[in-house]
Design an enzyme around this catalytic site. Structure first.
Site, mmCIF file in Angstrom:
data_model
loop_
_atom_site.group_PDB
_atom_site.id
_atom_site.type_symbol
_atom_site.label_atom_id
_atom_site.label_comp_id
_atom_site.label_asym_id
_atom_site.label_seq_id
_atom_site.Cartn_x
_atom_site.Cartn_y
_atom_site.Cartn_z
ATOM 1 N N ARG A 42 0.831 -1.211 0.000
ATOM 2 C CA ARG A 42 0.000 0.000 0.000
ATOM 3 C C ARG A 42 0.863 1.257 0.000
ATOM 4 O O ARG A 42 0.375 2.363 -0.216
ATOM 5 C CB ARG A 42 -0.977 -0.030 1.184
ATOM 6 C CG ARG A 42 -2.027 1.025 1.112
ATOM 7 C CD ARG A 42 -3.360 0.684 1.788
ATOM 8 N NE ARG A 42 -3.300 -0.161 2.942
ATOM 9 C CZ ARG A 42 -2.932 0.219 4.163
ATOM 10 N NH1 ARG A 42 -2.567 1.459 4.372
ATOM 11 N NH2 ARG A 42 -2.926 -0.629 5.164
ATOM 12 N N TYR B 139 -10.474 22.379 -14.717
ATOM 13 C CA TYR B 139 -11.152 21.172 -15.219
ATOM 14 C C TYR B 139 -12.394 20.927 -14.372
ATOM 15 O O TYR B 139 -12.301 20.828 -13.148
ATOM 16 C CB TYR B 139 -10.164 20.011 -15.161
ATOM 17 C CG TYR B 139 -10.775 18.641 -15.213
ATOM 18 C CD1 TYR B 139 -11.596 18.267 -16.268
ATOM 19 C CD2 TYR B 139 -10.531 17.712 -14.213
ATOM 20 C CE1 TYR B 139 -12.159 17.008 -16.310
ATOM 21 C CE2 TYR B 139 -11.086 16.451 -14.257
ATOM 22 C CZ TYR B 139 -11.897 16.108 -15.304
ATOM 23 O OH TYR B 139 -12.460 14.867 -15.329
ATOM 24 N N ASP C 216 -1.853 21.975 -12.310
ATOM 25 C CA ASP C 216 -2.242 20.756 -13.026
ATOM 26 C C ASP C 216 -1.766 20.940 -14.468
ATOM 27 O O ASP C 216 -2.284 21.783 -15.203
ATOM 28 C CB ASP C 216 -3.763 20.593 -12.950
ATOM 29 C CG ASP C 216 -4.269 19.340 -13.662
ATOM 30 O OD1 ASP C 216 -3.571 18.838 -14.550
ATOM 31 O OD2 ASP C 216 -5.383 18.890 -13.331
ATOM 32 N N LYS D 15 -3.807 10.381 -19.279
ATOM 33 C CA LYS D 15 -3.930 11.103 -20.541
ATOM 34 C C LYS D 15 -2.655 10.955 -21.391
ATOM 35 O O LYS D 15 -2.250 9.852 -21.661
ATOM 36 C CB LYS D 15 -4.260 12.564 -20.227
ATOM 37 C CG LYS D 15 -5.445 12.722 -19.255
ATOM 38 C CD LYS D 15 -6.711 12.158 -19.834
ATOM 39 C CE LYS D 15 -7.965 12.284 -18.993
ATOM 40 N NZ LYS D 15 -7.898 12.410 -17.578
#
Ligand code: PLP
Length: 373
Positions: free
Chosen positions: A44, A96, A169, A194
């Site tokens: 994790r 966004y 971003d 992306k």
């Protein structure tokens, strides 16, 4: 070393056991505690593939630390998890849309003070920062879907003067075209889903930090407690995709530039949004902030929503689909995707440029526009 070289060689990778020039997928949940293999501990907190993604992104961005996540949204949540009730956050009006909603919902639930400001307007940004002590400024370069370009160097100076940190971003630009940490930003966020991956077959996110400090420790703790690490198979796919990133960004930037210029000549089109166009409001700034192209994302506006929706329905080469950065070029009517509450211009169509030949894309746009009358 140039980004293209780091990416093509995945930072000169060689498997420590076999010597293979392709990294192995290591799905182990737990690792030996003694000896030389104990760096990961429990899965994790990391895996070898995610660690290699982090090394490469840290180098590309000139950062001090990087963290890979199971989604861009998970990276955003880890940043939000560092905020306390009463903290003030400035977000760009053009952020966004889904991140705008995520941050707003988080702010409402956890008692943050949220202000939306046009961060491309430095006077407004300065007023927003002067209004009250602010912890975080959240910008996007370029912003999705109008592809506006904030002045990262000026914004980071402003933010720092007021004791705030600047997050950028840079999903659509990727570190091949724009490196916000070099301009003074504190954190860079990527949806690696992306262009970083480029194959439309996984969901991933990355954060890169200018400094390894207590804030960074909190981000890593948030990732561990949320369990939002990038899983081994997705990390492996992402590494494979990233090898060709520099070449892909060159190609999509060239195609997007050609299509944007062509679209400006079409009478039915009201506006074209692309930072590479000389008439774009931040074109000169974009020339300074971007290296080697302006990316593969552009938008154009038809008269109204009905005209835009009709265009999408006629796409033959472009795929009528959401997302960005895939090998196939995508077209979508943003208002329909964003739904109620969207501030997107009703007639706006967003194009994500892929790897096809630019003439086939241009001819598809031509037939879509001709059919629209
Ligand atoms: N940032 C931008 C600019 C995006 O366009 C998106 C998704 O479209 C995200 C972040 C979210 O990333 P993810 O889908 O990997 O969670």
């Amino acid at each position: 070393m140039h980004a293209a070289t780091i990416l093509a060689q995945l930072d000169h990778v060689a498997d420590p056991v076999t010597g293979a020039l392709v990294p192995a997928i290591q799905p182990g949940v737990t690792h030996r505690r003694s000896g030389d293999g104990g760096a990961t501990g429990y899965a994790r907190s990391g895996n070898s593939g995610a660690a290699l993604v982090e090394t490469i992104l840290r180098k590309l961005e000139d950062g001090s630390a990087a963290a890979a996540f199971g989604a861009g949204a998970a990276a955003a949540q880890a940043v939000l998890a560092t905020l306390r009730p009463g903290d003030r956050v400035l977000i760009d009006t053009g952020l966004y849309y889904e991140f705008g909603r995520i941050v707003a919902a988080f702010a409402a639930r956890f008692g943050l003070e949220l202000q939306r400001v046009d961060l491309c307007d430095l006077d407004r940004a300065a007023q927003g920062l002067a209004a009250a002590p602010t912890r975080l400024v959240w910008a996007e370069c370029p912003s999705n879907p109008l592809w506006r370009v904030p002045d990262i160097a000026a914004l980071s100076q402003l933010a720092h003067r007021h004791g705030a940190r600047l997050l950028v971003d840079a999903t659509a630009a990727t570190p091949v075209l724009c490196r916000p940490l070099r301009m003074g930003a504190d954190l860079v966020l990527h949806s690696a889903t992306k262009y970083l991956n480029g194959h439309g077959d996984l969901v991933a996110g990355v954060l890169v930090a200018a400094r390894r400090d207590p804030l960074w420790d909190e981000i890593i703790l948030a990732r561990e407690t949320h369990g939002s690490i990038l899983p081994p198979f997705e990390a492996w796919l992402l590494l494979r995709g990233m090898r060709s990133l520099a070449l892909r960004m060159e190609h999509v930037s060239r195609t997007a530039m050609a299509l944007a210029s062509w679209l400006t000549l079409q009478p039915a089109i009201r506006a074209v949004h692309y930072p590479g166009l000389p008439r774009h409001p931040q074109h000169q700034l974009a020339q300074r902030q971007f290296e080697g192209g302006f990316g593969g994302m552009l938008s154009f506006e038809m008269e109204d929503a009905a005209a835009a929706a009709a265009i999408c329905a006629r796409a033959e080469v472009f795929r009528h689909s959401t997302s960005l950065g895939s090998p196939e070029s995508l077209i979508e009517h943003r208002l329909s995707t964003e739904g109620a509450g969207s501030e997107c211009p009703p007639g706006l169509l967003r194009l994500s440029i892929g790897l096809e030949h630019h003439e086939d894309l241009r001819e598809d746009l031509r037939q879509m526009l001709a059919a629209a009358g």
